[in-house]
Scaffold this active site. Structure first.
Site, PDB file in Angstrom:
ATOM      1  CE  LYS A   1      -4.366  -1.937   1.245  1.00 59.95           C
ATOM      2  NZ  LYS A   1      -5.404  -2.213   2.206  1.00 59.95           N
TER       3      LYS A   1
ATOM      4  NE  ARG B   1      -7.694  -8.440   0.041  1.00 56.93           N
ATOM      5  CZ  ARG B   1      -7.219  -7.714  -0.961  1.00 56.93           C
ATOM      6  NH1 ARG B   1      -6.219  -6.873  -0.763  1.00 56.93           N
ATOM      7  NH2 ARG B   1      -7.722  -7.833  -2.178  1.00 56.93           N
TER       8      ARG B   1
HETATM    9  C1  9MG Z   1      -9.989  -5.608  -1.309  1.00 56.45           C
HETATM   10  N1  9MG Z   1      -9.071  -5.046  -0.332  1.00 56.45           N
HETATM   11  C2  9MG Z   1      -8.025  -4.227  -0.570  1.00 56.45           C
HETATM   12  N2  9MG Z   1      -7.432  -3.896   0.587  1.00 56.45           N
HETATM   13  C3  9MG Z   1      -8.121  -4.526   1.569  1.00 56.45           C
HETATM   14  C4  9MG Z   1      -8.011  -4.569   2.960  1.00 56.45           C
HETATM   15  O1  9MG Z   1      -7.099  -3.866   3.611  1.00 56.45           O
HETATM   16  N3  9MG Z   1      -8.896  -5.310   3.645  1.00 56.45           N
HETATM   17  C5  9MG Z   1      -9.865  -6.020   3.001  1.00 56.45           C
HETATM   18  N4  9MG Z   1     -10.713  -6.740   3.754  1.00 56.45           N
HETATM   19  N5  9MG Z   1     -10.027  -5.999   1.689  1.00 56.45           N
HETATM   20  C6  9MG Z   1      -9.166  -5.272   0.990  1.00 56.45           C
END
Ligand code: 9MG
Length: 402
Positions: free
Chosen positions: A345, A380
């Protein structure tokens, strides 16, 4: 005599240490409740309640920080900070049960918050599949937007997605998150039919070809996509809007009784990075989840289905993202597993000076590990193998007896 500092992380470690020291089981039971002081911020308490709370807290051995105006009996509502260990909290809540000015209700809230905060055992369950979350696990990102697997036509795209999914499972992912719409800052929504065309064949194929031994989540805020993905073999709904962009989403999750990630977002992906501002980002996120949980329960969703996600990067400034990572444990108040997504990010790029997202591996892993140390149970990520390795190291450190 010699004096040393002792770093003991939690009640369980303290009990083990006391046993080694030769304490009796009775002694261990009492002493292990005294090793850690918990701080509870209590907002909206009135002057009379605040003063009684302070007196009672002191009488059990704890304390409570009360604003000067409240302690000189100026009428009003205040925020106070209660400081107690586990044993003191038990005694305090027993006393508060007999008190007026909302203190009886406060006793129940404190008890519930404490129980939730201390919860360590979570298991995701769906269609006979089980995923224990005692240790953090990795959710691998499978984007099926047109730019993700750009070579070839539709058939090749599905094949390429299945191949990438297989790789991530081999690398140790326990969940694969399939998404057909980019939610990057500034991105436009994708029409329903287009999202269905991208997501459903991929979910079907990965379930058919790669078996049953893993969870598939569907990254969507549209109830129709969630419904069809679950029918095609998905197990978890990952809704970046916390059931708010589509009124029917909570009903679908209630109907299928599947686990669901509810994420915090301020605004929409299109406008969320236009001057976001928070007085206290964690307080705002906690208030948001209280509302999300309340509305979900109204629609028939059980709290036990939900996974909370503070939405790092979704309507947040750099300092908000850092604050979330630092104070992540505050989300344990819901007694539900915490998921975070930090991978590649932009705040990582800003801090490390690495502009190209694919090159932000070191920063991404560091942020994931910080999150896991602070309570995240699902990470994730894009870089599955490297994150799984880093988490193995964290587990080894946390579990070593010393
Ligand atoms: C789809 N997506 C992109 N970033 C995310 C994040 O931080 N959390 C979740 N649940 N989905 C995300």
């Amino acid at each position: 005599m010699k004096v040393r500092f002792k770093e003991i992380k939690n009640k369980e470690e303290l009990s083990e240490y006391l046993e080694r020291l030769g304490n009796t089981p009775e002694g261990i039971k009492i002493l292990s409740q005294k090793g850690k002081t918990y701080l509870f911020e209590i907002e909206g308490i009135d002057t009379r309640g605040a003063n009684i709370l302070k007196q009672d807290a002191i009488s059990v051995g704890g304390d409570c920080a009360v604003p000067r105006s409240a302690s000189v009996f100026k009428p009003g509502k205040w925020t106070v900070l209660l400081m107690v260990n586990e044993r003191e909290l038990k005694r305090l809540t027993d006393k508060l049960k007999a008190q007026p000015y909302g203190l009886k209700e406060l006793a129940e809230k404190l008890r519930e918050a404490f129980e939730n905060y201390r919860r360590e055992e979570f298991t995701l369950r769906y269609r006979g599949r089980e995923l224990p979350l005692k240790r953090p696990v990795v959710m691998g990102i499978l984007n099926v937007t047109p730019d993700s697997f750009s070579d070839g036509g539709k058939f090749n795209r599905v094949d390429a997605a299945v191949k990438r999914c297989e790789e991530m499972l081999e690398e140790g992912a326990k969940i694969v998150d399939v998404g057909g719409e980019s939610t990057r800052p500034g991105s436009e929504p994708v029409p329903l039919e287009e999202e269905l065309k991208r997501v459903i064949p991929v979910v079907e194929e990965i379930r058919k070809r790669l078996g049953d031994d893993f969870f598939i989540s569907v990254d969507t805020y549209k109830s129709r996509v969630a419904e069809e993905a679950i029918s095609a073999g998905a197990d978890i709904v990952n809704d970046i809007s916390g059931f708010r962009f589509d009124e029917r989403m909570a009903e679908v999750v209630a109907q299928y009784r599947c686990p669901a990630v509810v994420m915090h977002i301020k605004g929409t992906p299109k406008d969320m990075q236009k001057n976001p501002y928070y007085e206290d980002v964690m307080a705002e996120i906690v208030n948001y989840f209280e509302e999300v949980f309340r509305r979900a329960e109204e629609k028939g969703v059980s709290r036990e289905q939900l996974i909370v996600d503070p939405g790092i990067g979704f309507g947040k400034r750099i300092e908000d993202n850092l604050c979330i990572l630092k104070r992540l444990k505050e989300l344990k108040v819901f007694g539900r597993p915490i998921l975070i997504g930090v991978s590649r990010k932009s705040f990582i790029g800003k801090i490390t000076g690495v502009e190209v997202p694919e090159k932000r591996l070191a920063g991404s892993i560091s942020a994931a590990v910080i999150g896991a140390m602070n309570g995240a149970r699902i990470l994730r990520v894009h870089d599955v193998r490297e994150t799984v390795e880093a988490l193995k190291l964290l587990s080894a450190v946390e579990e070593v007896e010393c």
